[in-house]
Design an enzyme around this catalytic site. Structure first.
Site, mmCIF file in Angstrom:
data_model
loop_
_atom_site.group_PDB
_atom_site.id
_atom_site.type_symbol
_atom_site.label_atom_id
_atom_site.label_comp_id
_atom_site.label_asym_id
_atom_site.label_seq_id
_atom_site.Cartn_x
_atom_site.Cartn_y
_atom_site.Cartn_z
ATOM 1 N N ASP A 1 0.822 -1.202 0.000
ATOM 2 C CA ASP A 1 0.000 0.000 0.000
ATOM 3 C C ASP A 1 0.861 1.258 0.000
ATOM 4 O O ASP A 1 1.613 1.504 0.949
ATOM 5 C CB ASP A 1 -0.906 -0.024 1.245
ATOM 6 C CG ASP A 1 -2.078 0.919 1.146
ATOM 7 O OD1 ASP A 1 -2.049 1.820 0.287
ATOM 8 O OD2 ASP A 1 -3.026 0.767 1.921
ATOM 9 N N ASP A 2 0.771 2.045 -1.060
ATOM 10 C CA ASP A 2 1.481 3.328 -1.163
ATOM 11 C C ASP A 2 2.993 3.171 -1.300
ATOM 12 O O ASP A 2 3.750 4.065 -0.903
ATOM 13 C CB ASP A 2 1.211 4.212 0.061
ATOM 14 C CG ASP A 2 -0.173 4.840 0.056
ATOM 15 O OD1 ASP A 2 -0.982 4.490 -0.826
ATOM 16 O OD2 ASP A 2 -0.460 5.661 0.940
ATOM 17 N N CYS B 1 -6.140 4.367 -3.475
ATOM 18 C CA CYS B 1 -6.252 2.959 -3.072
ATOM 19 C C CYS B 1 -7.425 2.220 -3.693
ATOM 20 O O CYS B 1 -7.258 1.238 -4.413
ATOM 21 C CB CYS B 1 -6.357 2.859 -1.548
ATOM 22 S SG CYS B 1 -4.876 3.383 -0.657
ATOM 23 N N ASP C 1 -0.462 -0.676 -4.923
ATOM 24 C CA ASP C 1 -1.703 -0.122 -5.462
ATOM 25 C C ASP C 1 -1.498 1.258 -6.063
ATOM 26 O O ASP C 1 -2.235 1.678 -6.954
ATOM 27 C CB ASP C 1 -2.807 -0.100 -4.405
ATOM 28 C CG ASP C 1 -2.437 0.696 -3.156
ATOM 29 O OD1 ASP C 1 -1.278 1.156 -3.034
ATOM 30 O OD2 ASP C 1 -3.309 0.842 -2.264
ATOM 31 N N ASN C 2 -0.499 1.979 -5.597
ATOM 32 C CA ASN C 2 -0.171 3.296 -6.153
ATOM 33 C C ASN C 2 1.175 3.733 -5.597
ATOM 34 O O ASN C 2 1.737 3.082 -4.718
ATOM 35 C CB ASN C 2 -1.246 4.342 -5.817
ATOM 36 C CG ASN C 2 -1.616 4.407 -4.362
ATOM 37 O OD1 ASN C 2 -2.697 3.944 -3.972
ATOM 38 N ND2 ASN C 2 -0.737 4.959 -3.535
#
Length: 475
Positions: free
Chosen positions: A27-28, A60, A294-295
């Site tokens: 995540d991130d 997200c 996710d990003n």
């Protein structure tokens, strides 16, 4: 009317290797963290790195919805983390869960497991009218949390039963997920059934909580200063020309970056442990291990404090590394791949046809070093209704300088952005890799018209054939 379920493809017949899939989604995570992850670097050496992997939205929930569905945000309808136009509740109410890569793979005879962060607004205690903690269709094993960004003191819905975890070191979320994932691999390998396992960590999302054993690592580590550090791009259409980072912001980011590096150590350990579990189980040569985020994330680039959502490469170009069965080692692939491609890739690996609702294409050939002649020419990035609600975990709490809604094209050489107010930006990333000069004003009217036409076509396309055809019109 919400879309109904798509009929599953038939289970293939005849002898063939149908590899297992271990999909680690973090995540991130930004590209600048990979250098601190030795097991990820080993995965990179053993496998293939996609240098132009691009997310459909640097946020997200829209990104994760694209992974599950194989669709752009304009087709999933998920453009935000929560509320009327995003989040788990909308995903569920639109019957999106009835047709995902999980339902595809289960129908293809795979055992399926999901562990960790699902979609924003999902909470372990939600019943959704089922009378017990809700487990979405398609998953044989389920261990998902809700608002568990602290990585301690959280609940997990474990196959319909809520289990509480506290603040003991052994309760650290990534370690718990790692142990559950290893157990799933070991028990499933013993049956001989192929499987797909997604392990979705909360790390390194804010508040960037590291495992206790890692909390003192990297003393004195400094936030990297790239060429984009504290610089507003020339001719920016939305960033104030005079904007500069404050000392408070810089001091906070120094601490945050060190914590981010610390927090990914547990993720890196998990990857090493899972690969060892695969080896011990005797199935490493029959398994693909995928590492992805996710990003991305910016920290000080473009005079922006910690955050995401922009069309800059810091936010939309993230790691995708794959190693294992049928994957060429030490390979770097420059072709454009997006998160809409996971679903058709997984079904391709399983030997079944892709769902007709997907917008993406299988990148299985790219793993073996083959480039399809009709591969796409551009990625589409859609970012609408930015996260401006303080209740959103991605709320940009110390800066109102988040981008207006936009659509963008990202090719291997340039990025073209159209904002909701009609402003446009064009970055020649070959001459300007840090995206420091908007040169849209130098383009001819004919070129601008061409870019607009392709972008409009991409932003409204439906299905793999149509989206692929439009993407190939770009040069």
């Amino acid at each position: 009317m919400p879309p109904g379920p798509v009929p599953p493809s038939p289970v293939p017949s005849g002898p063939q290797v149908r590899p297992n899939i271990v999909f680690v989604l973090v995540d991130d995570l930004s590209n600048d963290l990979v250098q601190y992850m030795p097991n990820v670097l080993k995965l990179q050496k053993d496998g293939t790195t996609f240098t132009n992997y691009t997310v459909t939205d640097s946020l997200c929930c829209p990104s994760r919805a694209s992974i599950f569905k194989g669709q752009f945000p304009h087709n999933t309808g998920i453009i935000k983390n929560h509320g009327s136009d995003g989040g788990f509740r909308l995903f569920h109410s639109r019957n999106q869960e009835q047709s995902t890569y999980a339902t595809d793979m289960k129908a293809a005879g795979y055992r399926t497991a999901f562990m960790g962060k699902y979609l924003n607004e999902y909470f372990a205690k939600l019943t959704m009218g089922t009378g017990k903690p809700y487990v979405p269709p398609g998953w044989d094993e389920w261990a998902a949390g809700g608002n568990a960004y602290d990585n301690f003191n959280y609940d997990l819905n474990e196959n319909g039963k809520v289990v509480k975890y506290g603040n003991k070191p052994e309760h650290y979320m990534t370690d718990v997920l790692s142990a559950k994932a290893s157990k799933f691999i070991t028990t499933t390998a013993a049956t001989g059934q192929p499987f797909v396992l997604e392990v979705s960590t909360y790390a390194p999302h804010s508040p960037y909580t590291p495992a206790p054993r890692d909390a003192a690592l990297f003393p004195g580590l400094k936030l990297p200063r790239t060429a984009a550090w504290d610089k507003v791009p020339e001719n920016s259409t939305w960033l104030p020309k005079s904007m500069k980072l404050t000392k408070v912001q810089i001091d906070r980011m120094e601490v945050e970056f060190r914590k981010r590096v610390q927090s990914v150590q547990s993720v890196d350990k998990m990857i090493g442990d899972l690969r060892q579990t695969l080896t011990t189980a005797g199935i490493a040569d029959k398994t693909l291990v995928i590492f992805n985020s996710d990003n991305g994330y910016h920290m000080g680039q473009y005079a922006l404090p910690s955050g995401k959502q922009t069309a800059f490469d810091t936010d939309v170009n993230v790691p995708l590394i794959v190693a294992g069965h049928g994957v060429r080692a030490g390979q770097s692939v420059e072709q454009i791949v997006e998160n809409i491609d996971f679903r058709p890739t997984f079904t391709d690996l399983a030997g079944v046809a892709p769902s007709p609702e997907t917008d993406g294409h299988s990148f299985k050939p790219l793993l073996a070093g083959e480039v399809p002649a009709d591969w796409r020419g551009t990625a589409l990035v859609e970012h609408h209704d930015p996260a401006t609600d303080p209740a959103d975990p991605d709320y940009q709490y110390d800066s109102k300088n988040i981008p207006p809604s936009y659509d963008a094209l990202r090719t291997t050489t340039f990025t073209y952005v159209e904002y909701v107010d009609g402003a446009v930006e064009y970055f020649d990333r070959t001459a300007d890799p840090y995206m420091l000069k908007n040169v849209a004003g130098t383009l001819t009217p004919e070129r601008l018209a061409e870019l607009r036409t392709v972008l409009r076509g991409m932003a409204t396309c439906v299905g793999a054939d149509a989206c692929g055809a439009v993407s190939r019109k770009i040069k």
